[in-house]
Write a protein that holds these residues in place. Structure first.
Motif, short mmCIF file in Angstrom:
data_model
loop_
_atom_site.label_atom_id
_atom_site.label_comp_id
_atom_site.label_asym_id
_atom_site.label_seq_id
_atom_site.Cartn_x
_atom_site.Cartn_y
_atom_site.Cartn_z
N THR A 199 65.35 93.80 34.38
CA THR A 199 66.28 93.01 35.19
C THR A 199 66.28 91.54 34.76
N ARG A 200 65.12 91.02 34.41
CA ARG A 200 65.08 89.62 33.96
C ARG A 200 65.91 89.43 32.70
N HIS A 201 65.74 90.32 31.76
CA HIS A 201 66.49 90.19 30.50
C HIS A 201 67.97 90.49 30.71
N MET A 202 68.28 91.49 31.52
CA MET A 202 69.67 91.82 31.76
C MET A 202 70.40 90.68 32.44
N LYS A 203 69.78 90.09 33.45
CA LYS A 203 70.44 89.01 34.17
C LYS A 203 70.66 87.80 33.27
N ALA A 204 69.66 87.45 32.48
CA ALA A 204 69.81 86.31 31.57
C ALA A 204 70.89 86.60 30.54
N ALA A 205 70.96 87.84 30.06
CA ALA A 205 71.97 88.21 29.07
C ALA A 205 73.37 88.12 29.65
N LEU A 206 73.56 88.65 30.87
CA LEU A 206 74.90 88.60 31.47
C LEU A 206 75.35 87.16 31.71
N LEU A 207 74.43 86.31 32.12
CA LEU A 207 74.79 84.91 32.33
C LEU A 207 75.19 84.24 31.01
N GLU A 208 74.47 84.55 29.94
CA GLU A 208 74.81 83.99 28.64
C GLU A 208 76.14 84.53 28.13
N MET A 209 76.38 85.81 28.29
CA MET A 209 77.65 86.40 27.88
C MET A 209 78.82 85.78 28.63
N HIS A 210 78.64 85.61 29.94
CA HIS A 210 79.71 85.00 30.74
C HIS A 210 79.93 83.55 30.34
N ARG A 211 78.86 82.85 30.02
CA ARG A 211 79.01 81.47 29.55
C ARG A 211 79.87 81.42 28.29
N GLN A 212 79.67 82.39 27.42
CA GLN A 212 80.39 82.40 26.15
C GLN A 212 81.87 82.77 26.30
N VAL A 213 82.17 83.80 27.11
CA VAL A 213 83.54 84.34 27.10
C VAL A 213 84.25 84.32 28.45
N GLY A 214 83.52 84.09 29.56
CA GLY A 214 84.15 84.02 30.87
C GLY A 214 84.58 85.37 31.40
N ASP A 215 85.41 85.34 32.44
CA ASP A 215 85.91 86.56 33.04
C ASP A 215 86.97 87.21 32.16
N LEU A 216 87.21 88.49 32.40
CA LEU A 216 88.12 89.26 31.56
C LEU A 216 89.55 88.71 31.61
N VAL A 217 90.13 88.57 30.42
CA VAL A 217 91.52 88.15 30.26
C VAL A 217 92.24 89.23 29.47
N VAL A 218 93.41 89.63 29.94
CA VAL A 218 94.20 90.65 29.24
C VAL A 218 95.54 90.06 28.81
N ASP A 219 96.18 90.73 27.84
CA ASP A 219 97.49 90.27 27.38
C ASP A 219 98.60 90.87 28.24
N ASP A 220 99.84 90.69 27.81
CA ASP A 220 100.98 91.15 28.60
C ASP A 220 101.04 92.66 28.74
N GLU A 221 100.33 93.37 27.86
CA GLU A 221 100.31 94.83 27.93
C GLU A 221 99.05 95.35 28.60
N GLY A 222 98.25 94.45 29.16
CA GLY A 222 97.03 94.85 29.85
C GLY A 222 95.85 95.13 28.97
N VAL A 223 95.92 94.72 27.70
CA VAL A 223 94.83 94.96 26.76
C VAL A 223 93.92 93.72 26.72
N ALA A 224 92.62 93.96 26.75
CA ALA A 224 91.66 92.86 26.78
C ALA A 224 91.73 92.02 25.51
#
Length: 307
Positions: A199-224
């Protein structure tokens, strides 16, 4: 992917992508890519917990239509399944690949050709499944593939047992992260996945991933095109600790996080054996009411995207 350029192309032009690939490969001489910190010399034949060497090992690759709709789109997610794993999940659904090592070792040139072939097939992205122990090889192959015309986004599809120092090599390289958030407590993670301090590693990883790319963004066709997709597999008898997982995501990552609450658990690998130590709970499929309760927990935590 619309008009947006894949992140790694600017790093390719500046030479930074090649520099990172070289620096990451040097780590293989005393490997610390994952939380195991085995420090074996993979460049000279030593193998640690993941049983992987200097070359990437691939089980299969091709367009995949069973992923999240935002990855699949119309033409599929270009999936590359790597062999071996940094964990030993007792119920692994892909145990022949992750635990028994089915697959074949390839060169970075071969891996680059796989990426390009998937792009030619029209795949919306290149989706690396279980990539943690092959980050240097992926970067090395990407230098080749991007130089030869690769331009689609990359997906880092991981079990969540990752090190932040490894993920930093990928900042500006991967547009989409898709980690598991498997457990809400370390004792269950140790018992069922043999992953100390998960859990320690997973939580730190998710925070770093979110820092890098943020929340999910999709295009006009709904593709990430960019962002974080979090997967959580609901286990029988609440073993996954779903409430704690969702609380962490909502309160510390983002209430706008896209979360796939998965219901496809079934007894596989060791969990399917009558003598397995985890048999008492994992020896049966997930019940409908258990899944519904997990989704309710996600909503109570304030999450609303995905499910």
């Amino acid at each position: 992917m619309g008009e947006r350029e894949a992140s790694y192309l600017s790093l390719l032009r500046s030479g930074e992508l090649a520099r990172r690939a070289e620096a990451a490969r040097a780590i293989l001489s005393a490997c610390t890519l994952c939380p195991r910190q085995c420090r074996v010399d993979r460049l000279h034949g030593e193998r640690g917990y993941c049983r992987s060497g200097a070359d990437p090992k691939v089980s299969s690759f091709g367009p995949h239509y069973g992923e999240e709709p935002e990855l699949v789109g119309r033409y599929g997610s270009g999936t590359i399944f790597f062999s071996n794993c940094t964990m030993r999940c007792e119920f692994c659904q892909n145990y022949s690949i992750s635990q028994e090592g089915a697959g074949y070792e390839v060169s970075c040139d071969d891996l680059a050709m796989m990426m390009l072939a998937l792009q030619r097939r029209g795949c919306h992205n290149i989706n690396f499944v279980t990539p943690t122990h092959y980050v240097p090889q992926i970067l090395g192959a990407l230098v080749i593939a991007a130089g030869a015309g690769l331009s689609v986004p990359l997906v880092y599809n991981t079990g969540g047992y990752d090190c932040v120092h490894t993920l930093k090599f990928l900042d500006g390289v991967f547009d989409i992260y898709m980690p598991d958030a498997k457990y809400g407590d370390d004792e269950t993670a140790r018992r069922l996945s043999h992953a100390p301090h998960y859990t320690r590693h997973m939580k730190a990883a998710l925070l770093e991933m979110h820092r890098q790319v943020g929340d999910l963004v999709v295009d006009d066709e709904g593709v990430a095109v960019r962002g974080l997709i979090i997967r959580h597999l609901v286990l029988p008898d609440g073993l996954a600790g779903s409430r704690e997982v969702f609380r962490f995501i909502a309160e510390e990552v983002s209430r706008d996080a896209y979360v796939n609450v998965m219901d496809q658990y079934r007894p596989m690998w060791h969990a399917a054996a009558e003598t397995a130590p985890c048999q008492e709970s994992l020896g049966r499929p997930l019940r409908v009411e258990e899944y519904e309760e997990a989704v309710a927990e996600a909503r109570r935590a304030g999450l609303y995207r995905g499910f």
